[in-house]
Design a protein around this motif. Structure first.
Motif, PDB file in Angstrom:
ATOM      1  N   ALA A  77       0.646  -1.049   0.143  1.00 14.77           N
ATOM      2  CA  ALA A  77       0.047   0.188   0.201  1.00 14.77           C
ATOM      3  C   ALA A  77       0.845   1.156  -0.160  1.00 14.77           C
ATOM      4  O   ALA A  77       0.573   2.151  -0.687  1.00 14.77           O
ATOM      5  N   TYR A 117       2.132   2.055  -3.385  1.00 17.42           N
ATOM      6  CA  TYR A 117       1.176   2.600  -4.209  1.00 17.42           C
ATOM      7  C   TYR A 117       1.068   4.029  -3.858  1.00 17.42           C
ATOM      8  O   TYR A 117       0.939   4.868  -5.002  1.00 17.42           O
ATOM      9  N   VAL A 170      -6.087   1.842  -1.537  1.00 18.79           N
ATOM     10  CA  VAL A 170      -4.985   1.995  -0.614  1.00 18.79           C
ATOM     11  C   VAL A 170      -5.342   2.033   0.747  1.00 18.79           C
ATOM     12  O   VAL A 170      -4.841   1.385   1.754  1.00 18.79           O
ATOM     13  N   GLU A 224      -6.320  -1.212   2.171  1.00 20.34           N
ATOM     14  CA  GLU A 224      -5.287  -2.165   2.437  1.00 20.34           C
ATOM     15  C   GLU A 224      -4.776  -1.663   3.699  1.00 20.34           C
ATOM     16  O   GLU A 224      -4.184  -2.583   4.467  1.00 20.34           O
ATOM     17  N   LYS A 263      -2.049   6.874   5.743  1.00 23.01           N
ATOM     18  CA  LYS A 263      -3.639   6.804   5.445  1.00 23.01           C
ATOM     19  C   LYS A 263      -3.728   8.347   5.528  1.00 23.01           C
ATOM     20  O   LYS A 263      -4.716   9.027   4.854  1.00 23.01           O
TER      21      LYS A 263
END
Length: 596
Positions: A146, A149, A190, A193, A228
């Motif tokens: 993740a 990405y 993402v 994940e 995140k």
């Protein structure tokens, strides 16, 4: 087993992140090893995972590894022969690539996916450590996938999502004709994940159920939540949230790759993600026991594994950053100089910008311990003295055993007259995160001040939270709480009604301006500014002709704002990096980024 796959797997398990390793294929004859054996043994499986970590970027290499500092408006690089130079003069393109990372991160993604598809087979780990260890290793790989990405999305925008499919190294080209997904779809994937990894990852690095310093650098729940937080902040920003300027940036079927309608709820999502990191309750802003703000700010970077560090890359050769930023006097290369625009962005000691503070005086000098200090540099906030080496400031470190003033004028010890290349083009050097214990430059003894490179820290998360809240719910009390925590640690007055405070910004727009100004200084030279000015869509206004002191002059004539020798051009195409012509030729389904 085909030879190509054997070599690929061998290459994967050779690169080791946590521990040193000799070539695996040199140790085991290549006619005996099989990929099945790799995932039957604990040691080789762990080596494979270690290499998946090896794709985590080394962002200390700001000269020829990462362009985010030297090609933004915050700093200028000394050398015109490096890869930053073509970017700054507008000579970047699909066929003239610099800092090409598309293939690099996809190799990391494929390695993580392959590891996840095989690690459940490892009965040795299951017997010795239990299923929990296998689940943790899989969660680490999921996080890393993740994260890679996310790295691609930062640089290139929308990406190709591969999911859990394992792509064979010898797959035919027809199976690799895959399109990019809309940016919001990439974000959702993402985030899902990262959330999945966060449910399994430990709060702190562990070995045998206990916190372990030997495991520092491994993924934790905080790693996943911090990535995140930044991703959702970017997704809520003008570059990605209702950006109608790129309405023709679509898939081959005409689906917009960037959201064309503004969605305020994205800001709430970003605010909630930042608060999730804060609510873990295991991180705090680093403060030196002495209470000295400069020592606190230095310690954030120079004290390994302190309470503010969330995600780090373990034991890089940070000496590269040190020697690039050190003055020639100390054996350094005088390589990275803040622009005058960054110098002017630092606040004064009263917490106000130079345009508002009565303390700011631009002309004349003040005698400080026998040194004539230009008044522009007097009465500045502690982050200025932590972050910048300016003319006649004192430095000790590298090959300098005793403190001495550093000068940048033409004929001085660090001036352009004394060396054909190693001189600051702005009359300043970055001091932030420079380890004085490193001595690897000219005349040095090879000593390195080792510490991890910070990729995410709590100070950024506080600013993420304040920014997102101000966009979603202006006036929310937490905006001031977390903005003031940053300012308090920096040793400047906070916002509030008190006599020792400065007035609270009176509108959402003014608060936005103050949060951005705080972010610019608090996170200076950490690689955030390049992305911030793009996601805010202010790059065209702040890039272009940047300034520094007049390094071609001696004496008082040095203190004069002049354009730097290297322009920092910004073109409309520079919002995203171009995908290389090599990748476009391999995959005809890829849509190139706008303007390239």
């Amino acid at each position: 087993m085909n030879k190509q796959l054997l070599v690929t797997i061998g290459a994967v398990i050779c690169g080791v992140y946590f521990t040193a390793c000799e070539s695996f294929l040199d140790q085991v004859p290549d006619d005996r090893i099989t990929i099945d054996e790799v995932f039957q043994k604990k040691a080789t499986s762990e080596q494979f995972l270690a290499n998946v970590y090896n794709f985590v970027p080394d962002e200390s290499n700001a000269i020829d590894g990462f362009p985010w500092v030297g090609t933004s408006d915050e700093a200028d690089l000394t050398w015109s022969g490096g890869p930053n130079y073509p970017v700054n003069i507008g000579n970047l393109g699909p066929a003239n690539q610099q800092f090409e990372k598309w293939g690099h991160y996809y190799r990391g993604i494929r390695a993580a996916t392959y590891f996840m598809s095989r690690i459940d087979e490892n009965e040795e780990i299951r017997t010795l450590d239990g299923q929990q260890r296998i689940d943790q290793y899989k969660a680490e790989a999921r996080f890393l996938r993740a994260y890679y990405y996310f790295q691609l999305m930062q640089q290139y925008g929308p990406v190709i999502l591969l999911g859990d499919e394992v792509i064979s190294p010898d797959a035919p080209g027809s199976e690799l004709q895959l399109p990019r997904s809309p940016f919001d779809d990439c974000v959702d994937y993402v985030v899902s994940e990262l959330d999945q990894a966060a449910t399994v990852l430990p709060l702190v690095p562990q070995r045998n159920g206990q916190e372990s310093a030997a495991e520092y650098g491994r993924a934790t729940k905080g790693y996943a939540l911090a990535v995140k937080s930044r991703l959702l902040l970017y997704a809520a920003s003008p570059q990605y949230n209702g950006n109608t300027e790129v309405s023709d940036f679509t898939t081959s079927d005409g689906v917009p790759l960037i959201a064309q309608s503004y969605d305020q709820a994205k800001w709430k999502r970003a605010a909630d993600a930042a608060k999730d990191v804060i609510d873990l309750g295991i991180y705090s802003l680093y403060k030196d026991p002495s209470g000295d703000p400069v020592k606190s700010l230095d310690g954030v970077f120079l004290q390994p594994w302190n309470s503010e560090q969330i995600m780090v890359r373990k034991w890089n050769d940070v000496a590269r950053w040190d020697v690039h930023c050190m003055p020639r006097q100390a054996g350094g290369w005088s390589g990275l100089g803040p622009t005058q625009e960054t110098i002017d962005a630092y606040f004064m000691a009263d917490g106000l910008p130079i345009t508002e503070s009565p303390l700011y005086v631009e002309n004349g000098f003040t005698n400080v311990d026998g040194l004539e200090i230009y008044n522009m540099y007097m009465n500045r906030e502690p982050r200025f003295y932590h972050g910048v080496t300016y003319n006649n400031s004192v430095w000790q470190g590298g090959r300098m055993n005793a403190p001495a003033p550093i000068t940048f004028y033409r004929s001085g010890p660090n001036g352009r007259e004394g060396h054909p290349t190693d001189f600051s083009k702005t009359g300043y050097l970055v001091r932030k995160n420079v380890g004085p214990g490193t001595n690897v430059g000219s005349g040095g003894n090879g000593q390195r001040q080792e510490r991890p490179i910070i990729l995410f820290r709590l100070g950024e998360v506080y600013l993420n939270y304040a920014e997102a809240l101000n966009e979603y719910e202006p006036g929310h009390p937490d905006i001031l709480v977390y903005l003031n925590l940053i300012r308090d640690r920096a040793g400047i007055p906070t916002y509030g009604p008190g006599e020792d405070q400065i007035p609270v910004p009176a509108s959402q727009a003014l608060m936005r301006e103050k949060i951005r100004a705080e972010r610019r200084i608090e996170l200076a030279y950490e690689g955030n500014r390049w992305f911030d000015i793009r996601r805010w869509k202010i790059a065209p206004q702040v890039m272009g002709v940047l300034h520094g002191m007049d390094i071609n002059q001696d004496g008082n004539a040095f203190y004069n704002r002049v354009p730097t020798m290297t322009p920092h051009l910004f073109r409309p195409s520079y919002y995203w990096w171009p995908i290389s012509q090599y990748e476009l030729d391999r995959n005809r389904s890829i849509v190139q980024n706008p303007g390239w």
